[in-house]
Design a protein around this motif. Structure first.
Motif, PDB file in Angstrom:
ATOM      1  N   VAL A 140       0.865  -1.198  -0.026  1.00 15.59           N
ATOM      2  CA  VAL A 140       0.119   0.012  -0.074  1.00 15.59           C
ATOM      3  C   VAL A 140       0.887   1.393   0.107  1.00 15.59           C
ATOM      4  N   TYR A 192      -3.132  -2.983  -5.724  1.00 16.99           N
ATOM      5  CA  TYR A 192      -4.522  -3.738  -4.984  1.00 16.99           C
ATOM      6  C   TYR A 192      -4.418  -4.843  -4.626  1.00 16.99           C
ATOM      7  N   TYR A 195      -4.766  -4.107  -0.734  1.00 16.22           N
ATOM      8  CA  TYR A 195      -5.971  -3.995  -0.042  1.00 16.22           C
ATOM      9  C   TYR A 195      -6.782  -5.243  -0.039  1.00 16.22           C
ATOM     10  N   ARG A 198      -5.723  -7.097   3.038  1.00 15.26           N
ATOM     11  CA  ARG A 198      -6.195  -6.589   4.262  1.00 15.26           C
ATOM     12  C   ARG A 198      -7.929  -6.885   4.228  1.00 15.26           C
ATOM     13  N   PHE A 242     -15.502  -3.936  -2.824  1.00 15.21           N
ATOM     14  CA  PHE A 242     -14.356  -3.249  -3.117  1.00 15.21           C
ATOM     15  C   PHE A 242     -14.074  -3.477  -4.730  1.00 15.21           C
ATOM     16  N   ALA A 246     -12.956  -0.670  -7.206  1.00 12.11           N
ATOM     17  CA  ALA A 246     -11.283  -1.076  -7.553  1.00 12.11           C
ATOM     18  C   ALA A 246     -11.234  -1.221  -8.913  1.00 12.11           C
TER      19      ALA A 246
END
Length: 315
Positions: A140, A192, A195, A198, A242, A246
């Protein structure tokens, strides 16, 4: 569900109307114009050019003309800098490149991020969890405009496995396509993937604490069966929510990557048209990006009902 989709389509039309209106007036009110040059243009030439593109009309007349062209004909007109080509033709050429790049980057993000996040969620506070989340935090933190040149140096210059400034579409053959698109897809996808890791970790941590997971374990199901049959769908919900934004972000965020890797996608056309004050092409690109974002958000909402039966859009 059908009523929900119809309502969303109506709201999408309203959103696109606002986007067209705001973009049109912002471009017209911004300093500079499409025919501003370092050398002063003869007044007669400027007058002819402005008449050709209806810039001699009032801003209200220009707006009505542009809105009618889009709403009635679905056309943005010819490009100001390349009048022999329409904006629709330019977008049709650039869209497949950006879509392929975005889809491959999203695939990279899912292939890398999902296993890491799900493993970390199942092994909370273990060494593997800390390593995985540390790697995600690093991903990130590194901007793609920094990661891109680093990958070019490593895998195009030092190890000539990939091309760094050449685009070969899927029709050129699988290997040729992967050589040309591998580095930009990896550059976009790794960011990405962090993300996704996570979000999937957080989703898994939330699901495994619920009562129905404890019930499944009490029935004697193996850990693998508990995860695949019961926990996985719920853990994927944050990732699914997302994915729509995204993918849209991958398309719009690929502007820098397309410039770095010299790709003929929408991002390259958008940057060039902004520098040239090519009003029709700028507007067409913005509207296309907005339409993709609205559509992808609708797809995500529909997928939600497939993954979680508790989510309904009736009424």
């Amino acid at each position: 569900m059908i009523g929900f989709i119809l309502r969303r389509l109506l709201s999408a039309a309203a959103v696109l109307f606002v986007v067209i209106t705001a973009s049109f007036f912002i471009m017209r009110l911004a300093p500079g114009g499409p025919f501003d040059q370092d050398r002063e243009m003869p007044a007669e030439v400027r007058a002819n050019l402005e008449a050709r593109w209806h810039l001699d009309e009032s801003i209200g007349q220009q707006y009505v003309r542009q809105l009618t062209l889009i709403a009635v004909h679905g056309d943005f007109g010819p490009s100001m800098k390349t009048p022999d080509r329409t904006v629709n033709q330019i977008l049709a050429e650039g869209l497949p490149v950006s879509l392929v790049l975005g889809a491959q980057a999203l695939l990279v993000a899912l292939i890398i991020g999902l296993p890491i996040g799900l493993y970390a969620g199942l092994k909370q506070n273990s060494l593997g969890d800390h390593v995985a989340m540390g790697a995600a935090m690093t991903g990130v933190s590194i901007p793609n405009f920094v990661l891109g040149p680093l990958l070019i140096y490593a895998f195009a210059l030092q190890l000539p496995w990939f091309d760094s400034a050449n685009w070969a579409g899927p029709g050129a053959g699988l290997w040729a396509h992967l050589r040309s698109s591998g580095l930009p897809s990896l550059t976009l996808g790794l960011y990405y993937a962090a993300y996704v890791a996570r979000l999937s970790r957080g989703g898994m941590l939330e699901i495994v604490r619920l009562d129905f997971i404890r019930t499944a374990r009490a029935k004697g199901l193996s850990e693998r069966q508990v995860v695949t049959r019961h926990a996985l769908k719920g853990a994927l919900l944050p990732v699914v929510s997302f994915l729509g934004p995204a993918f849209a972000s991958l398309l719009t965020g690929s502007v820098v990557i397309e410039k770095i890797f010299n790709l003929p996608g929408l991002g390259t056309h958008f940057v060039q048209s902004a520098f040239n004050r090519d009003y029709p092409l700028v507007l067409g690109t913005i509207v296309l990006y907005s339409a993709l974002l609205v559509t992808l958000n609708l797809v995500v909402d529909v997928l939600y009902t497939l993954l979680d039966p508790r989510v309904t859009y009736d009424g």
